[in-house]
Design an enzyme around this catalytic site. Sequence first.
Site, PDB file in Angstrom:
ATOM      1  N   HIS A  64     -53.195  50.697  28.130  1.00  0.00           N
ATOM      2  CA  HIS A  64     -53.997  51.675  27.277  1.00  0.00           C
ATOM      3  C   HIS A  64     -55.385  51.244  27.860  1.00  0.00           C
ATOM      4  O   HIS A  64     -55.603  50.132  28.373  1.00  0.00           O
ATOM      5  CB  HIS A  64     -53.787  51.364  25.739  1.00  0.00           C
ATOM      6  CG  HIS A  64     -54.075  49.823  25.506  1.00  0.00           C
ATOM      7  ND1 HIS A  64     -52.987  48.895  25.623  1.00  0.00           N
ATOM      8  CD2 HIS A  64     -55.363  49.039  25.232  1.00  0.00           C
ATOM      9  CE1 HIS A  64     -53.624  47.595  25.296  1.00  0.00           C
ATOM     10  NE2 HIS A  64     -54.866  47.755  24.996  1.00  0.00           N
TER      11      HIS A  64
ATOM     12  N   CYS B 269     -77.002  40.508  22.759  1.00  0.00           N
ATOM     13  CA  CYS B 269     -76.937  41.767  22.323  1.00  0.00           C
ATOM     14  C   CYS B 269     -76.914  42.807  23.318  1.00  0.00           C
ATOM     15  O   CYS B 269     -77.342  42.647  24.256  1.00  0.00           O
ATOM     16  CB  CYS B 269     -78.321  42.101  21.453  1.00  0.00           C
ATOM     17  SG  CYS B 269     -78.627  43.879  21.041  1.00  0.00           S
TER      18      CYS B 269
ATOM     19  N   CYS C 173     -80.437  44.935  23.788  1.00  0.00           N
ATOM     20  CA  CYS C 173     -81.698  44.250  23.897  1.00  0.00           C
ATOM     21  C   CYS C 173     -81.862  42.828  24.539  1.00  0.00           C
ATOM     22  O   CYS C 173     -82.567  42.471  25.013  1.00  0.00           O
ATOM     23  CB  CYS C 173     -82.794  44.041  22.881  1.00  0.00           C
ATOM     24  SG  CYS C 173     -81.952  42.918  21.494  1.00  0.00           S
TER      25      CYS C 173
ATOM     26  N   HIS D 293     -77.804  42.100  13.132  1.00  0.00           N
ATOM     27  CA  HIS D 293     -78.834  42.881  14.286  1.00  0.00           C
ATOM     28  C   HIS D 293     -78.082  44.151  15.005  1.00  0.00           C
ATOM     29  O   HIS D 293     -78.621  45.031  15.111  1.00  0.00           O
ATOM     30  CB  HIS D 293     -78.965  41.736  15.322  1.00  0.00           C
ATOM     31  CG  HIS D 293     -79.754  42.398  16.653  1.00  0.00           C
ATOM     32  ND1 HIS D 293     -81.079  42.557  16.462  1.00  0.00           N
ATOM     33  CD2 HIS D 293     -79.642  42.804  17.842  1.00  0.00           C
ATOM     34  CE1 HIS D 293     -81.634  42.936  17.589  1.00  0.00           C
ATOM     35  NE2 HIS D 293     -80.699  42.939  18.226  1.00  0.00           N
TER      36      HIS D 293
ATOM     37  N   GLU E  62     -79.797  47.609  15.567  1.00  0.00           N
ATOM     38  CA  GLU E  62     -79.774  48.492  16.716  1.00  0.00           C
ATOM     39  C   GLU E  62     -78.752  50.009  16.610  1.00  0.00           C
ATOM     40  O   GLU E  62     -79.220  50.700  17.486  1.00  0.00           O
ATOM     41  CB  GLU E  62     -78.884  47.687  17.858  1.00  0.00           C
ATOM     42  CG  GLU E  62     -79.768  46.264  18.333  1.00  0.00           C
ATOM     43  CD  GLU E  62     -80.906  46.644  19.332  1.00  0.00           C
ATOM     44  OE1 GLU E  62     -81.414  47.909  18.980  1.00  0.00           O
ATOM     45  OE2 GLU E  62     -81.192  45.850  20.170  1.00  0.00           O
TER      46      GLU E  62
HETATM   47  P1  5GP Z   1     -56.498  45.535  23.616  1.00  0.00           P
HETATM   48  O1  5GP Z   1     -57.035  44.343  23.122  1.00  0.00           O
HETATM   49  O2  5GP Z   1     -54.817  45.204  23.817  1.00  0.00           O
HETATM   50  O3  5GP Z   1     -57.132  45.951  24.953  1.00  0.00           O
HETATM   51  O4  5GP Z   1     -56.565  46.688  22.709  1.00  0.00           O
HETATM   52  C1  5GP Z   1     -55.694  47.139  21.718  1.00  0.00           C
HETATM   53  C2  5GP Z   1     -56.274  48.004  20.682  1.00  0.00           C
HETATM   54  O5  5GP Z   1     -55.259  48.614  19.938  1.00  0.00           O
HETATM   55  C3  5GP Z   1     -57.182  47.425  19.760  1.00  0.00           C
HETATM   56  O6  5GP Z   1     -58.527  47.978  20.043  1.00  0.00           O
HETATM   57  C4  5GP Z   1     -56.466  47.771  18.440  1.00  0.00           C
HETATM   58  O7  5GP Z   1     -57.444  47.715  17.453  1.00  0.00           O
HETATM   59  C5  5GP Z   1     -55.697  48.674  18.795  1.00  0.00           C
HETATM   60  N1  5GP Z   1     -54.352  48.952  17.768  1.00  0.00           N
HETATM   61  C6  5GP Z   1     -53.639  47.916  17.723  1.00  0.00           C
HETATM   62  N2  5GP Z   1     -52.388  48.346  16.815  1.00  0.00           N
HETATM   63  C7  5GP Z   1     -52.664  49.801  16.844  1.00  0.00           C
HETATM   64  C8  5GP Z   1     -51.872  50.673  16.352  1.00  0.00           C
HETATM   65  O8  5GP Z   1     -50.906  50.560  15.700  1.00  0.00           O
HETATM   66  N3  5GP Z   1     -52.485  51.987  16.358  1.00  0.00           N
HETATM   67  C9  5GP Z   1     -53.701  52.379  17.012  1.00  0.00           C
HETATM   68  N4  5GP Z   1     -54.132  53.579  16.849  1.00  0.00           N
HETATM   69  N5  5GP Z   1     -54.418  51.265  17.410  1.00  0.00           N
HETATM   70  C10 5GP Z   1     -54.023  50.176  17.394  1.00  0.00           C
HETATM   71 ZN    ZN Z   2     -80.652  43.970  20.321  1.00  0.00          ZN
END
Ligand code: 5GP
Ligand code: ZN
Length: 219
Positions: A135, A191, A194, A208, A212
């Site tokens: 992903h 941050c 900034c 913060h 922002e």
């Molecule tokens: P990673 O740290 O593996 O790059 O990010 C995985 C992402 O998948 C995280 O931002 C998390 O919030 C998201 N995520 C985890 N489980 C699910 C799910 O069941 N459905 C969706 N849509 N997102 C998920």
């Molecule tokens: Zn800042």
Amino acid sequence: SARDGLGAYIAKPETYPPNVVVYHNADFVAIHDMFPKSSLHLLLLPREQTKTYLHPFDAFEDAEFLEKVKAEARKLRKLAAGELRRKYGKGSAQEQARQTALSTNPPPDELPQGRDWEQEVVVGVHAVPSMNHLHIHVISVDRYSDRLKHRKHYNSFSTPFFVPIDDFPLAEDDVRRDPTKEGYLKRDFTCWRCGRGFGNRFVELKQHLEQEFTEWKKL
Ligand code: 5GP
Ligand code: ZN
């Protein structure tokens, strides 16, 4: 396991409502992250079965595949930018309400070209992903979300732990291949906007980030 949670979207994207699956085609599914770490947080899921269980660093060794992913990510980034423009940009309901509050003059017929919202969206992968299916994050830069609850959440998008898609193919000796890269998550907070340092004071950082965010969206 929970780490396989993204597989269902790849297998049956048509079974989800549009507030979950943004779009799908033969090669990709674009979804909303269920635990968004910014005001807009999308995931691009390649459907290629020979790549889906690979670490992104390995999947992106295939130059042809990498180019396909980059092209689709550009599409999704444009779409995300349009969403930000609708939410925060000139001509948005929010902007119009602000203009009305500031002045009794009618708004001009010609809206200004306005801001390049694509600049406010970043695309990349985590050096150590937590979810099993390949992903790519397509995320607005604000890091403003109730779901940003842990220090590692912030640093995973704000240190070299986040690897921009345009940095691929990675050089053989790229430091981000280092197995100790999880150390990035323990770094002191800085941050994104900034550059101010917050040590390990997460509550202060969160306050913060809200300030922002207010500035950033109305800029
Ligand atoms: P990673 O740290 O593996 O790059 O990010 C995985 C992402 O998948 C995280 O931002 C998390 O919030 C998201 N995520 C985890 N489980 C699910 C799910 O069941 N459905 C969706 N849509 N997102 C998920
Ligand atoms: Zn800042």
